[in-house]
Write a protein that holds these residues in place. Structure first.
Motif, mmCIF file in Angstrom:
data_model
loop_
_atom_site.group_PDB
_atom_site.id
_atom_site.type_symbol
_atom_site.label_atom_id
_atom_site.label_comp_id
_atom_site.label_asym_id
_atom_site.label_seq_id
_atom_site.Cartn_x
_atom_site.Cartn_y
_atom_site.Cartn_z
ATOM 1 N N LYS A 18 39.730 15.308 11.385
ATOM 2 C CA LYS A 18 38.599 14.315 11.920
ATOM 3 C C LYS A 18 37.142 14.501 11.346
ATOM 4 N N LYS A 19 36.938 13.573 11.600
ATOM 5 C CA LYS A 19 35.633 12.657 10.762
ATOM 6 C C LYS A 19 34.153 13.819 11.212
ATOM 7 N N SER A 20 33.395 14.030 10.589
ATOM 8 C CA SER A 20 32.665 15.004 10.914
ATOM 9 C C SER A 20 31.234 14.876 9.761
ATOM 10 N N VAL A 21 29.708 15.069 10.761
ATOM 11 C CA VAL A 21 28.532 14.946 9.742
ATOM 12 C C VAL A 21 27.757 16.476 10.467
ATOM 13 N N ARG A 30 23.078 6.370 3.007
ATOM 14 C CA ARG A 30 23.537 7.069 2.605
ATOM 15 C C ARG A 30 24.273 6.311 0.758
ATOM 16 N N ILE A 41 28.805 13.095 5.374
ATOM 17 C CA ILE A 41 30.105 12.759 6.441
ATOM 18 C C ILE A 41 31.401 12.379 5.615
ATOM 19 N N PHE A 66 31.455 3.857 7.906
ATOM 20 C CA PHE A 66 32.918 4.249 8.740
ATOM 21 C C PHE A 66 33.524 3.520 9.492
ATOM 22 N N GLY A 67 33.263 2.467 8.755
ATOM 23 C CA GLY A 67 33.722 0.805 9.696
ATOM 24 C C GLY A 67 32.714 -0.283 10.957
ATOM 25 N N VAL A 68 31.368 0.540 11.238
ATOM 26 C CA VAL A 68 30.729 0.060 12.424
ATOM 27 C C VAL A 68 29.968 -1.091 12.076
ATOM 28 N N CYS A 69 29.383 -1.131 10.658
ATOM 29 C CA CYS A 69 28.288 -2.476 9.775
ATOM 30 C C CYS A 69 28.726 -3.204 9.590
ATOM 31 N N PHE A 80 27.276 -0.294 16.027
ATOM 32 C CA PHE A 80 28.486 0.422 17.069
ATOM 33 C C PHE A 80 29.497 0.154 16.501
ATOM 34 N N GLY A 81 30.049 -0.855 16.454
ATOM 35 C CA GLY A 81 31.797 -0.887 15.982
ATOM 36 C C GLY A 81 31.814 -1.380 17.786
ATOM 37 N N GLU A 109 34.851 4.055 17.495
ATOM 38 C CA GLU A 109 34.360 4.965 16.024
ATOM 39 C C GLU A 109 34.261 6.157 16.022
ATOM 40 N N PHE A 110 33.328 6.119 16.608
ATOM 41 C CA PHE A 110 32.600 7.195 17.492
ATOM 42 C C PHE A 110 32.750 8.556 17.138
ATOM 43 N N GLU A 111 34.040 8.259 18.328
ATOM 44 C CA GLU A 111 34.524 9.684 18.894
ATOM 45 C C GLU A 111 34.574 10.585 18.044
ATOM 46 N N ASP A 112 34.597 10.595 16.621
ATOM 47 C CA ASP A 112 34.816 11.939 16.372
ATOM 48 C C ASP A 112 33.629 12.586 15.862
ATOM 49 N N PHE A 113 32.244 11.989 16.219
ATOM 50 C CA PHE A 113 31.516 12.355 16.368
ATOM 51 C C PHE A 113 30.435 12.961 17.654
ATOM 52 N N ASN A 123 22.484 5.291 13.527
ATOM 53 C CA ASN A 123 23.630 5.099 13.627
ATOM 54 C C ASN A 123 24.652 5.501 12.279
ATOM 55 N N ASP A 166 23.156 8.862 10.978
ATOM 56 C CA ASP A 166 23.955 10.085 11.353
ATOM 57 C C ASP A 166 24.594 9.285 12.591
ATOM 58 N N PRO A 167 25.462 9.591 12.771
ATOM 59 C CA PRO A 167 26.507 8.906 13.471
ATOM 60 C C PRO A 167 26.739 9.270 14.990
#
Lengths: 256, 303
Positions: free
Chosen positions: A2-5, A53, A94, A225-228, B24-25, B29-33, B268, B271-272
């Protein structure tokens, strides 16, 4: 995985030359799923100019020691601050982000080509696949001998070839001028990371010789991570995010 | 237990924290966070009637305490959203809101009609303020007549909660706010990005492929706070505050200035997991100040 911060503790900060440092992070959750080509996105504290980042490909991942290392080159204020971090301090990271290089088949003859900061994923690539093939050639290019770093570590993991623009070590010229390209058709796969003009030149040679070739792009990223949708590259299927659809692309996907 | 729920028109949000469109897509995409169900709601990326490839790279420039973007509404179109994304998002119980953009009034209306049919989507946010697309939104949002024409037309076909996102790139934001309220908006959200520019002195070239782009991040917060305060004092509908919110303190500042809810955007990227931290931070603030109901913060600025 899993991805994490997370805030990660710095275990080591090794100065490699005037510009580059190897920084080792304690990461209790790293596992062998992390692929060469994937990256970590590191937050810079207290910089007037660095708001976003900074992404770095994994240089090494040590599953037993629960750590990973990144190579950071001082380019601006943000990377200079990262290079001054001390062991015991923490940095927010991240990880793991992006896609990785395709695993070569057993006993395939593989050429890894790294230029500048692009050498980092080539180390993880070589380490990960060295056990299954003895046919890894690693070609690294730099301006001058002093810009070539971690050569001793690369020598342990494959047949090391070098170029420098001034001829101070290895063959003189760009990586694409190296004599290994005379026998390029004997290779099954080429993997590369470095400046775009270098990768484009390699991609063209690979295409001309009908060799599988993957490149890792370094477009400027907003989120990682693909949102911006800021780091896009044009592909045969339209604009794709380098951070999530890549950073690794097969050259046939790109409009090169 | 403090009460965190707020109302935007007919929708009750479990807390005032929303996400800003384009940062926020599609949420997943934020499910992991984070646990998306911890949020008051999430506003998914700007959607248009037809698919759009967006602008050329480079689309982003980092600036002091912020960033410029010129993404240009890259998206796969409203039908793709409805068929491929929406069904997947209905598993969350947080309110899902889509941000809708267009280049003609007709485009807005056709897409809004389609979105009106989605049972699990209680609201849309009408983007009349995107600075990165020719005739794309901002052209409508910078004049009262333009804003009124698109809001009126969408209001006729969209029966649920209609939020209108306002541009800061105007002389008097309260005039536009009043015009969209009169045209039937149930809520206004502000601010969208501020038009800006970045230059590469070495190359003597603009950094963005489009030359200009939209500024976001902490750099715009004082401007956003001022505009939220002005609009709060000008309209009766609930105001949603947006602009450089990085933490709970920032969010509370916006609520004190008159925001019923807030949207977190650029934060976001840094820091997601920031949205959930802001929810927790608002709760902590209320406990410290012995405030039982978050609604008591709205417009509570002592001037």
């Amino acid at each position: 995985m899993k991805k994490s911060v997370k805030d990660l503790i710095i275990l080591e900060n090794e100065c490699l030359n005037d510009d580059s440092h190897k920084i080792v992070f304690q990461a209790p959750d790293v596992d062998s799923d992390i692929l060469p080509g994937q990256f970590a996105n590191v937050l810079v504290k207290d910089s007037q100019t660095t708001f976003l980042r900074r992404p770095f490909s994994f240089y090494d991942v040590d599953v037993d020691e629960k750590s990973f290392s990144l190579i950071i080159k001082k380019v601006g204020d943000g990377t200079r601050k990262l290079c001054s971090v001390r062991p015991g301090e923490e940095l927010s990271v991240i990880y793991p982000l992006g896609s990785g290089f395709t695993t070569p088949e057993k006993d395939e003859k593989v050429l890894l080509i790294g230029g500048g900061s692009g050498i980092a994923p080539m180390m993880l690539m070589a380490k990960k696949f060295a056990p299954q093939t003895s046919n890894i050639h690693i070609l690294l290019g730099a301006r001058s001998q002093k810009d070539h770093i971690v050569l001793d570590e690369f020598e342990k993991v494959g047949n090391l070839l070098l170029t420098t623009e001034d001829g101070s070590i290895g063959e003189k010229g760009y990586v694409t001028n190296h004599s290994i390209f005379k026998e390029i058709s004997s290779f099954d796969k080429i993997y590369t990371c470095g400046p775009n003009p270098m990768m484009e030149a390699i991609g063209k040679i690979a295409k001309d010789n009908n060799i599988f070739c993957e490149v890792s792009l370094e477009n400027t990223m907003g989120c990682g991570f693909g949102v911006c949708l800021c780091c896009v590259t044009p592909t045969q299927e339209g604009n794709k995010c380098v951070c999530t659809d890549g950073p690794v692309f097969n050259i046939n996907e790109l409009k090169w | 237990m403090v009460k965190l729920a707020v109302n935007i028109d007919k929708i009750q949000l479990k807390n005032p924290v929303l996400t800003a469109s384009g940062t926020f897509g599609y949420g997943k995409e934020f499910e992991d966070f984070i646990d998306l169900d911890r949020l008051g709601g999430y506003i998914v990326k700007g959607t248009t009637l037809h698919p759009r490839q967006g602008n050329d790279y480079p689309r982003m420039a980092e600036t002091p305490a912020g960033m410029l973007n010129a993404v240009g509404l890259q998206n796969k179109g409203v039908d793709y959203f409805i068929d491929s994304i929406y069904p997947e998002l209905t598993k969350y119980n947080s309110h899902m809101i889509v941000n809708l953009s267009g280049s003609t009034v007709e485009d807005y209306v056709i897409a809004a009609e389609k979105l009106n049919e989605l049972e699990h989507m209680p609201a849309i946010e009408l983007n009349i303020s995107c600075p990165n697309v020719k005739e794309g939104g901002m052209a409508f949002g910078v004049s009262c007549a333009g804003a009124e024409s698109v809001v009126k037309a969408v209001r006729e076909v969209y029966k649920k909660t209609l939020i209108v996102k306002l541009s800061p790139n105007v002389t008097d934001v309260t005039e536009i706010a009043r015009a969209v309220e009169a045209a039937g908006a149930d809520s206004v959200s502000l601010i969208n990005t501020l038009l800006g520019m970045a230059v590469d002195a070495e190359k003597r070239k603009p950094i963005l492929s489009t030359v200009t782009g939209g500024l976001s991040g902490p750099a715009v917060k004082p401007v956003a706070l001022r505009m939220v305060w002005q609009v709060f004092n000008a309209v009766k509908v609930p105001v949603i505050g947006i602009g450089g919110i990085m933490n709970a303190t920032d969010a509370i500042e916006f609520m004190l200035a008159g925001a019923t809810a807030v949207e977190l955007g650029t934060a976001n990227f840094i820091d997601p997991a920031v949205t959930v931290k802001v929810v927790e931070g608002i709760e902590d603030y209320m406990k410290r100040h012995s405030i039982d109901d978050v609604n008591d913060l709205i417009g509570a600025l002592e001037v």
